[in-house]
Design an enzyme around this catalytic site. Structure first.
Site, short mmCIF file in Angstrom:
data_model
loop_
_atom_site.label_atom_id
_atom_site.label_comp_id
_atom_site.label_asym_id
_atom_site.label_seq_id
_atom_site.Cartn_x
_atom_site.Cartn_y
_atom_site.Cartn_z
N ARG A 184 33.57 39.54 45.41
CA ARG A 184 33.94 41.10 45.91
C ARG A 184 33.12 41.97 45.47
O ARG A 184 33.26 42.35 44.39
CB ARG A 184 35.45 40.96 45.73
CG ARG A 184 36.16 42.05 46.48
CD ARG A 184 37.42 42.62 46.12
NE ARG A 184 38.49 41.39 46.38
CZ ARG A 184 39.34 41.65 47.36
NH1 ARG A 184 39.48 42.78 47.87
NH2 ARG A 184 40.37 40.79 47.61
N THR A 239 32.80 48.41 48.04
CA THR A 239 33.26 48.07 49.64
C THR A 239 34.36 47.39 49.51
O THR A 239 34.97 47.31 50.59
CB THR A 239 31.92 47.58 50.16
OG1 THR A 239 31.76 46.23 49.70
CG2 THR A 239 30.60 48.52 50.10
N ASP A 274 45.43 32.16 37.79
CA ASP A 274 43.96 32.29 38.25
C ASP A 274 43.36 30.65 38.23
O ASP A 274 43.40 30.03 36.96
CB ASP A 274 43.19 33.18 37.37
CG ASP A 274 41.74 33.23 38.04
OD1 ASP A 274 40.90 31.98 38.02
OD2 ASP A 274 41.27 34.30 38.67
N ASP A 303 40.33 30.23 36.14
CA ASP A 303 40.56 30.49 34.69
C ASP A 303 41.11 29.06 34.14
O ASP A 303 40.74 28.90 33.01
CB ASP A 303 40.96 31.60 34.44
CG ASP A 303 40.20 33.05 34.60
OD1 ASP A 303 39.05 32.90 34.50
OD2 ASP A 303 40.80 34.04 34.57
N1 URA Z 1 43.03 33.04 43.19
C1 URA Z 1 43.77 32.33 42.15
O1 URA Z 1 43.04 31.78 41.43
N2 URA Z 1 45.27 32.60 42.01
C2 URA Z 1 45.79 33.35 42.99
O2 URA Z 1 47.12 33.31 42.56
C3 URA Z 1 45.35 33.97 43.88
C4 URA Z 1 43.80 33.96 43.87
#
Ligand code: URA
Length: 210
Positions: free
Chosen positions: A105, A109, A201, A204
């Site tokens: 991203r 923008t 995430d 992660d």
């Molecule tokens: N991407 C992720 O890894 N976790 C989320 O909760 C949303 C997008």
């Protein structure tokens, strides 16, 4: 409630997803369980693949027997979290081809920008299963699917682990012809785009990054 969503509620998948959701689940277990879930989900996602009859010879006689129709299936990982689905799916479908799509991203923008795109040839003749564990806003998945269609892909399935209602709505509007296969539909998106309650995430947690 949703037109093009298949909710995969198999007890083993739901049990494993609960382990993944727990904040104390370690990277090594998170990745292992994601692999197990992707194998099990793959079984459901491929349920409607077309078959054709071919003649074979058993040790005793000739017979007509079913085999998968058409060219080899193509898995497409939406980087980077999509890679967590590949090992399990490739155990299930070892001969599948694999594509990768990378989007980030742009901070100014806020639009997704492509940084990597590599897919197998004759994509228009293959069933494509695009994978990304989290369908949050849906923006990356929508663009990735559009890029696959621009290259000629005609039969696309989308597989995720958890979907947010907002993401499903956006995705269904953009690609009403693509089925979303998910193990859960969670409550909502947070202000900063995380799925709630979610798993955090996904990238992660599977790679141990912060
Ligand atoms: N991407 C992720 O890894 N976790 C989320 O909760 C949303 C997008």
């Amino acid at each position: 409630m949703y037109k093009n969503v298949t909710l995969i509620e198999h007890p083993l998948i739901q049990h494993k997803l609960t382990i993944m959701r727990k904040k104390d689940t370690k990277t090594v277990h998170f990745r292992q369980i994601l692999k197990e879930i992707s194998f099990l989900m793959g079984y459901e996602v491929t349920r409607n693949l077309e078959l054709e009859q071919v003649e074979i010879e058993t040790p005793l006689e000739k017979m007509q027997s079913p085999k998968l129709k058409g060219k080899k299936l193509c898995l497409v990982s939406i980087l980077r979290a999509g890679n967590g689905f590949l090992d399990g799916l490739l155990d299930l479908i070892p001969s599948a081809k694999v594509g990768h799509i990378g989007l980030y991203r742009d901070h100014e923008t806020l639009k997704p920008v492509e940084y990597y795109f590599k897919i197998p040839d004759e994509i228009e003749k293959r069933t494509v299963i695009a994978v990304d564990p989290m369908l949050a806003t849906g923006n990356s998945a929508i663009i990735a699917i559009q890029k696959l269609k621009d290259r000629g892909a005609k039969h696309i399935e989308f597989m995720c682990l958890i979907a947010a209602p907002e993401g499903i709505k956006n995705f269904e509007t953009a690609h009403p012809d693509v089925t979303i296969h998910t193990a859960a539909i969670d409550r909502e998106l947070s202000d900063i785009g995380y799925i709630l309650p979610g798993i955090g995430d996904a990238g992660d947690r599977m790679y141990g990054t912060i």
